[in-house]
Design an enzyme around this catalytic site. Structure first.
Site, short mmCIF file in Angstrom:
data_model
loop_
_atom_site.label_atom_id
_atom_site.label_comp_id
_atom_site.label_asym_id
_atom_site.label_seq_id
_atom_site.Cartn_x
_atom_site.Cartn_y
_atom_site.Cartn_z
N THR A 191 0.88 -1.17 0.00
CA THR A 191 0.00 0.00 0.00
C THR A 191 0.91 1.21 0.00
OG1 THR A 191 -1.63 -1.18 1.38
CG2 THR A 191 -1.86 1.19 1.28
N ARG A 219 -13.30 -8.03 -3.07
CA ARG A 219 -12.70 -7.77 -1.75
C ARG A 219 -12.20 -6.34 -1.63
NH1 ARG A 219 -7.44 -6.03 0.31
NH2 ARG A 219 -7.21 -6.90 2.40
N GLY A 221 -10.11 -3.88 1.26
CA GLY A 221 -9.35 -3.89 2.50
C GLY A 221 -9.58 -2.65 3.34
N ASP A 222 -8.60 -2.32 4.14
CA ASP A 222 -8.74 -1.23 5.10
C ASP A 222 -8.47 0.15 4.53
OD1 ASP A 222 -5.95 -2.27 4.97
OD2 ASP A 222 -5.55 -0.60 6.34
N GLY A 243 -0.90 -3.07 5.54
CA GLY A 243 -0.81 -4.39 6.16
C GLY A 243 -1.95 -5.28 5.75
N GLY A 245 -5.31 -6.07 5.63
CA GLY A 245 -6.45 -5.19 5.83
C GLY A 245 -7.53 -5.72 6.74
#
Length: 327
Positions: A191, A219, A221-222, A243, A245
């Protein structure tokens, strides 16, 4: 260093990044782009610009470089596509914007900012987000723009390990460039992000990613989730994460760090250490964060073997690091 006029921290992803994994030319290439991003963001701040502009401008550098899992260097989904996520947040107003699963926007961080400033929403996803970005005049590219040979080979390896059919190689992709050939597969934690504090004392955070290699079923993620991978408040700090997520989402990592600063009075470094080295590690997650506080404190922490990172501030020289044994 106390109370600088401005400060800025950059990350280019955490993960399996050991000295033995990177060739000297890869090491030099990553450091050069991290330094470039930091210096470009710092130039905005030196000239009296706002933290949001510094964050967006610096992230453009990382999104445009095929070394990083964001924008041009993003990883492929199991379908052989690129789906990009990004978020940005203004600590002065708590305004925020994010996009998820965009496929045509050259710079997703700018799409996220457009959501924040030119729509009533915080998060847009998929084709709708692409349509909105186009309506706002943001630069679009053909899917082949995002093709990086090393990312495609990483997809082939990932799907083969999982026993999943490898999709047909995209048609009409351009030849691999020398810079793209240096891209390193840091696993599932790639990221990019930037946090900044401007001379007015306002903070901002931005994060951009291609997600995880071989991801399926839409999907997310964070990174585009406010409070998980991205958060900023002038009452505490600006944070960008990198990282796994799913763990960052479950812990609300970015907001948790800010809460420890605001509500428990922890120093910024103590807060990021608590969340990364205790809470995230105890849960079994891996990754790292960068952060900056309204008083100019800068911090980073990661529980992986490396994290591409850089920081610079008024009166504080540029530092660029990759491995765990570097300051």
């Amino acid at each position: 260093m106390q109370n600088p006029g401005w400060s800025l921290v950059v990350h280019g992803g955490s993960g399996v990044i050991d000295r033995a994994d990177l060739k000297p030319e890869q090491d030099r290439a990553y450091r050069a782009v991290l330094a470039q991003a930091a210096e470009i963001g710092a130039t905005v701040l030196r000239r009296g610009g706002v933290a949001l502009d510094a964050v967006e401008t610096a992230i453009h550098v990382l999104e445009d470089d095929p070394l990083f899992n964001a924008g041009r260097g993003a990883v492929f989904t199991a379908d052989g596509r690129v789906e990009l996520d990004a978020a940005i947040m203004d600590g002065a107003t708590l305004a925020a914007g994010a996009v998820a699963g965009v496929t045509r926007v050259r710079n997703p961080i700018s799409a996220a900012r457009a959501v924040m400033e030119r729509s009533p929403h915080v998060l847009m996803a998929g084709s709708g987000a692409d349509t909105f970005a186009a309506s706002e005049g943001l630069a679009e590219v053909e899917p082949g723009y995002f093709f990086v040979e090393r990312r495609w080979r990483a997809l082939e390896k990932q799907l083969t390990r999982e026993g999943v059919a490898v999709p047909r190689r995209p048609h009409g992709v351009s030849e691999d460039l020398a810079q793209a050939a240096l891209a390193h597969d840091e696993g599932k934690r790639g990221t990019v992000g930037v946090v900044a504090r401007d001379a007015r004392g306002h903070v901002a955070a931005g994060t951009s990613t291609g997600g995880t290699t071989g991801k399926r079923w839409g999907r997310v993620g964070d990174s585009p989730l406010i409070g998980a991978g991205t958060y900023a408040s002038d009452r505490s700090a600006a944070v960008s994460g990198t990282g796994e997520g799913e763990y960052f989402i479950r812990l609300s990592v970015a907001r948790q760090i800010c809460a420890l600063v605001e509500l428990k009075g922890l120093s910024l470094q103590a807060a990021v250490d608590e969340v990364i080295h205790t809470e995230l590690t105890d849960l079994g997650g891996q990754g790292g964060v960068i952060a900056v506080a309204p008083d100019g404190q800068m911090a980073w922490a990661f529980n992986t073997s490396g994290m591409y990172r850089a920081r610079i501030a008024d009166g504080h020289p540029l530092e660029v690091a990759i491995y765990k044994d570097e300051p």
